[in-house]
Scaffold this motif. Sequence first.
Motif, PDB file in Angstrom:
ATOM      1  N   GLU A  27       0.827  -1.197   0.000  1.00  0.00           N
ATOM      2  CA  GLU A  27       0.000   0.000   0.000  1.00  0.00           C
ATOM      3  C   GLU A  27       0.872   1.262   0.000  1.00  0.00           C
ATOM      4  OE1 GLU A  27       0.703  -1.707   3.810  1.00  0.00           O
ATOM      5  OE2 GLU A  27      -0.867  -2.458   2.550  1.00  0.00           O
ATOM      6  N   SER A  28       0.282   2.373  -0.418  1.00  0.00           N
ATOM      7  CA  SER A  28       0.963   3.676  -0.504  1.00  0.00           C
ATOM      8  C   SER A  28       2.207   3.610  -1.393  1.00  0.00           C
ATOM      9  CB  SER A  28       1.351   4.192   0.877  1.00  0.00           C
ATOM     10  OG  SER A  28       0.229   4.358   1.681  1.00  0.00           O
ATOM     11  N   LEU A  29       2.073   2.987  -2.554  1.00  0.00           N
ATOM     12  CA  LEU A  29       3.207   2.832  -3.462  1.00  0.00           C
ATOM     13  C   LEU A  29       3.404   4.074  -4.323  1.00  0.00           C
ATOM     14  CD1 LEU A  29       2.634  -0.843  -4.591  1.00  0.00           C
ATOM     15  CD2 LEU A  29       4.211  -0.005  -2.850  1.00  0.00           C
ATOM     16  N   GLN A  30       4.678   4.381  -4.594  1.00  0.00           N
ATOM     17  CA  GLN A  30       5.039   5.546  -5.395  1.00  0.00           C
ATOM     18  C   GLN A  30       6.206   5.183  -6.302  1.00  0.00           C
ATOM     19  OE1 GLN A  30       6.040   8.407  -2.357  1.00  0.00           O
ATOM     20  NE2 GLN A  30       3.902   8.736  -1.799  1.00  0.00           N
ATOM     21  N   ARG A  31       6.395   5.987  -7.341  1.00  0.00           N
ATOM     22  CA  ARG A  31       7.518   5.791  -8.258  1.00  0.00           C
ATOM     23  C   ARG A  31       8.642   6.737  -7.850  1.00  0.00           C
ATOM     24  NH1 ARG A  31       2.771   5.954 -10.920  1.00  0.00           N
ATOM     25  NH2 ARG A  31       2.214   4.128 -12.141  1.00  0.00           N
ATOM     26  N   HIS A  32       9.831   6.195  -7.633  1.00  0.00           N
ATOM     27  CA  HIS A  32      10.994   7.000  -7.247  1.00  0.00           C
ATOM     28  C   HIS A  32      11.938   7.104  -8.432  1.00  0.00           C
ATOM     29  CE1 HIS A  32      14.423   8.539  -5.084  1.00  0.00           C
ATOM     30  NE2 HIS A  32      15.144   7.469  -5.420  1.00  0.00           N
ATOM     31  N   HIS A  33      12.341   8.321  -8.770  1.00  0.00           N
ATOM     32  CA  HIS A  33      13.296   8.565  -9.852  1.00  0.00           C
ATOM     33  C   HIS A  33      14.685   8.779  -9.258  1.00  0.00           C
ATOM     34  CE1 HIS A  33       9.527   9.732 -11.840  1.00  0.00           C
ATOM     35  NE2 HIS A  33      10.130   9.333 -12.935  1.00  0.00           N
ATOM     36  N   PRO A  34      15.569   7.796  -9.337  1.00  0.00           N
ATOM     37  CA  PRO A  34      16.934   8.023  -8.862  1.00  0.00           C
ATOM     38  C   PRO A  34      17.662   9.066  -9.709  1.00  0.00           C
ATOM     39  CG  PRO A  34      16.522   5.676  -9.194  1.00  0.00           C
ATOM     40  CD  PRO A  34      15.358   6.412  -9.741  1.00  0.00           C
ATOM     41  N   ASP A  35      17.309   9.142 -10.999  1.00  0.00           N
ATOM     42  CA  ASP A  35      17.951  10.093 -11.910  1.00  0.00           C
ATOM     43  C   ASP A  35      16.875  10.658 -12.841  1.00  0.00           C
ATOM     44  OD1 ASP A  35      19.576  11.524 -13.579  1.00  0.00           O
ATOM     45  OD2 ASP A  35      20.686   9.791 -14.358  1.00  0.00           O
ATOM     46  N   TYR A  36      16.576  11.950 -12.694  1.00  0.00           N
ATOM     47  CA  TYR A  36      15.513  12.559 -13.498  1.00  0.00           C
ATOM     48  C   TYR A  36      15.872  12.676 -14.980  1.00  0.00           C
ATOM     49  CZ  TYR A  36      12.354  13.687  -9.717  1.00  0.00           C
ATOM     50  OH  TYR A  36      11.461  13.597  -8.690  1.00  0.00           O
ATOM     51  N   SER A  37      17.153  12.512 -15.336  1.00  0.00           N
ATOM     52  CA  SER A  37      17.515  12.558 -16.752  1.00  0.00           C
ATOM     53  C   SER A  37      17.125  11.261 -17.461  1.00  0.00           C
ATOM     54  CB  SER A  37      19.015  12.825 -16.908  1.00  0.00           C
ATOM     55  OG  SER A  37      19.756  11.738 -16.405  1.00  0.00           O
ATOM     56  N   GLN A  47       5.645   4.807   0.547  1.00  0.00           N
ATOM     57  CA  GLN A  47       5.867   6.198   0.920  1.00  0.00           C
ATOM     58  C   GLN A  47       7.025   6.342   1.913  1.00  0.00           C
ATOM     59  OE1 GLN A  47       2.361   8.192   2.248  1.00  0.00           O
ATOM     60  NE2 GLN A  47       3.359  10.165   2.391  1.00  0.00           N
ATOM     61  N   ASP A  48       7.114   5.450   2.900  1.00  0.00           N
ATOM     62  CA  ASP A  48       8.186   5.537   3.896  1.00  0.00           C
ATOM     63  C   ASP A  48       9.560   5.323   3.260  1.00  0.00           C
ATOM     64  OD1 ASP A  48       6.231   5.911   5.855  1.00  0.00           O
ATOM     65  OD2 ASP A  48       6.153   3.772   6.346  1.00  0.00           O
ATOM     66  N   CYS A  49       9.693   4.315   2.424  1.00  0.00           N
ATOM     67  CA  CYS A  49      10.969   4.036   1.750  1.00  0.00           C
ATOM     68  C   CYS A  49      11.320   5.140   0.757  1.00  0.00           C
ATOM     69  CB  CYS A  49      10.924   2.682   1.051  1.00  0.00           C
ATOM     70  SG  CYS A  49      10.844   1.290   2.192  1.00  0.00           S
ATOM     71  N   HIS A  50      10.300   5.762   0.135  1.00  0.00           N
ATOM     72  CA  HIS A  50      10.529   6.852  -0.802  1.00  0.00           C
ATOM     73  C   HIS A  50      11.147   8.051  -0.095  1.00  0.00           C
ATOM     74  CE1 HIS A  50       8.756   9.241  -4.442  1.00  0.00           C
ATOM     75  NE2 HIS A  50      10.067   9.310  -4.383  1.00  0.00           N
ATOM     76  N   VAL A  51      10.659   8.373   1.096  1.00  0.00           N
ATOM     77  CA  VAL A  51      11.224   9.478   1.877  1.00  0.00           C
ATOM     78  C   VAL A  51      12.686   9.196   2.201  1.00  0.00           C
ATOM     79  CG1 VAL A  51      11.129  10.664   4.104  1.00  0.00           C
ATOM     80  CG2 VAL A  51       9.028  10.249   2.833  1.00  0.00           C
ATOM     81  N   ILE A  52      12.983   7.965   2.632  1.00  0.00           N
ATOM     82  CA  ILE A  52      14.356   7.584   2.969  1.00  0.00           C
ATOM     83  C   ILE A  52      15.255   7.682   1.740  1.00  0.00           C
ATOM     84  CG2 ILE A  52      15.824   5.661   3.700  1.00  0.00           C
ATOM     85  CD1 ILE A  52      13.394   4.805   5.492  1.00  0.00           C
ATOM     86  N   ALA A  53      14.779   7.205   0.593  1.00  0.00           N
ATOM     87  CA  ALA A  53      15.569   7.255  -0.642  1.00  0.00           C
ATOM     88  C   ALA A  53      15.830   8.702  -1.064  1.00  0.00           C
ATOM     89  CB  ALA A  53      14.847   6.497  -1.759  1.00  0.00           C
ATOM     90  N   ASP A  54      14.829   9.570  -0.933  1.00  0.00           N
ATOM     91  CA  ASP A  54      15.015  10.979  -1.284  1.00  0.00           C
ATOM     92  C   ASP A  54      15.997  11.665  -0.338  1.00  0.00           C
ATOM     93  OD1 ASP A  54      13.389  10.890  -3.483  1.00  0.00           O
ATOM     94  OD2 ASP A  54      11.650  11.804  -2.509  1.00  0.00           O
ATOM     95  N   LEU A  55      15.962  11.325   0.942  1.00  0.00           N
ATOM     96  CA  LEU A  55      16.927  11.891   1.885  1.00  0.00           C
ATOM     97  C   LEU A  55      18.340  11.423   1.552  1.00  0.00           C
ATOM     98  CD1 LEU A  55      14.994  11.531   5.263  1.00  0.00           C
ATOM     99  CD2 LEU A  55      15.624  13.664   4.135  1.00  0.00           C
ATOM    100  N   GLU A  56      18.477  10.166   1.150  1.00  0.00           N
ATOM    101  CA  GLU A  56      19.794   9.618   0.816  1.00  0.00           C
ATOM    102  C   GLU A  56      20.385  10.255  -0.436  1.00  0.00           C
ATOM    103  OE1 GLU A  56      19.092   5.422   0.588  1.00  0.00           O
ATOM    104  OE2 GLU A  56      19.198   5.163   2.769  1.00  0.00           O
ATOM    105  N   ASP A  57      19.547  10.489  -1.463  1.00  0.00           N
ATOM    106  CA  ASP A  57      20.098  11.060  -2.697  1.00  0.00           C
ATOM    107  C   ASP A  57      20.044  12.586  -2.734  1.00  0.00           C
ATOM    108  OD1 ASP A  57      17.486  11.710  -3.492  1.00  0.00           O
ATOM    109  OD2 ASP A  57      17.332  10.052  -4.905  1.00  0.00           O
ATOM    110  N   GLY A  58      19.543  13.206  -1.673  1.00  0.00           N
ATOM    111  CA  GLY A  58      19.601  14.664  -1.551  1.00  0.00           C
ATOM    112  C   GLY A  58      18.480  15.425  -2.225  1.00  0.00           C
ATOM    113  N   THR A  59      17.435  14.755  -2.721  1.00  0.00           N
ATOM    114  CA  THR A  59      16.339  15.483  -3.355  1.00  0.00           C
ATOM    115  C   THR A  59      15.300  15.954  -2.342  1.00  0.00           C
ATOM    116  OG1 THR A  59      15.216  13.398  -3.830  1.00  0.00           O
ATOM    117  CG2 THR A  59      16.570  14.335  -5.582  1.00  0.00           C
ATOM    118  N   ARG A  60      15.380  15.466  -1.111  1.00  0.00           N
ATOM    119  CA  ARG A  60      14.481  15.922  -0.044  1.00  0.00           C
ATOM    120  C   ARG A  60      15.365  16.363   1.117  1.00  0.00           C
ATOM    121  NH1 ARG A  60       8.964  13.343   1.543  1.00  0.00           N
ATOM    122  NH2 ARG A  60       9.271  12.557  -0.550  1.00  0.00           N
TER     123      ARG A  60
END
Length: 113
Positions: A27-37, A47-60
């Motif tokens: 549930e609460s699935l989202q698409r994460h873009h590691p590289d917008y290019s 949603q929880d893992c997406h926040v963590i991934a964004d914090l790790e790659d600096g987009t959040r």
Amino acid sequence: MSKWQPRKAAQRAVPIMDKCEKCGKTESLQRHHPDYSKPKEVKILCQDCHVIADLEDGTRHRKPMQKCEVCGKMFDPLDSHKHRTCGSICLAIRGRENALRRWHGKTSPILAE
């Protein structure tokens, strides 16, 4: 390129999302873009893992620590709402204090110490 173009391309490339690639939630699935290019390269994350991934790659960016107005403890505000207390106990104390102030014009004896 607007920020919506990669999102639309990802929606077309990956229309069905089964489960989170990190934790397996469905549930609460989202698409994460590691590289917008590379707009069609996405990871399916909850949603929880997406926040963590964004914090790790600096987009959040993480919000700065704040001081609880009730107990004085430093805490990490986790969502977008304006926080003034560190948790539910201090929030309840703050609510009682506000009620006393409204009804009787007094402050809470707990906070007067």
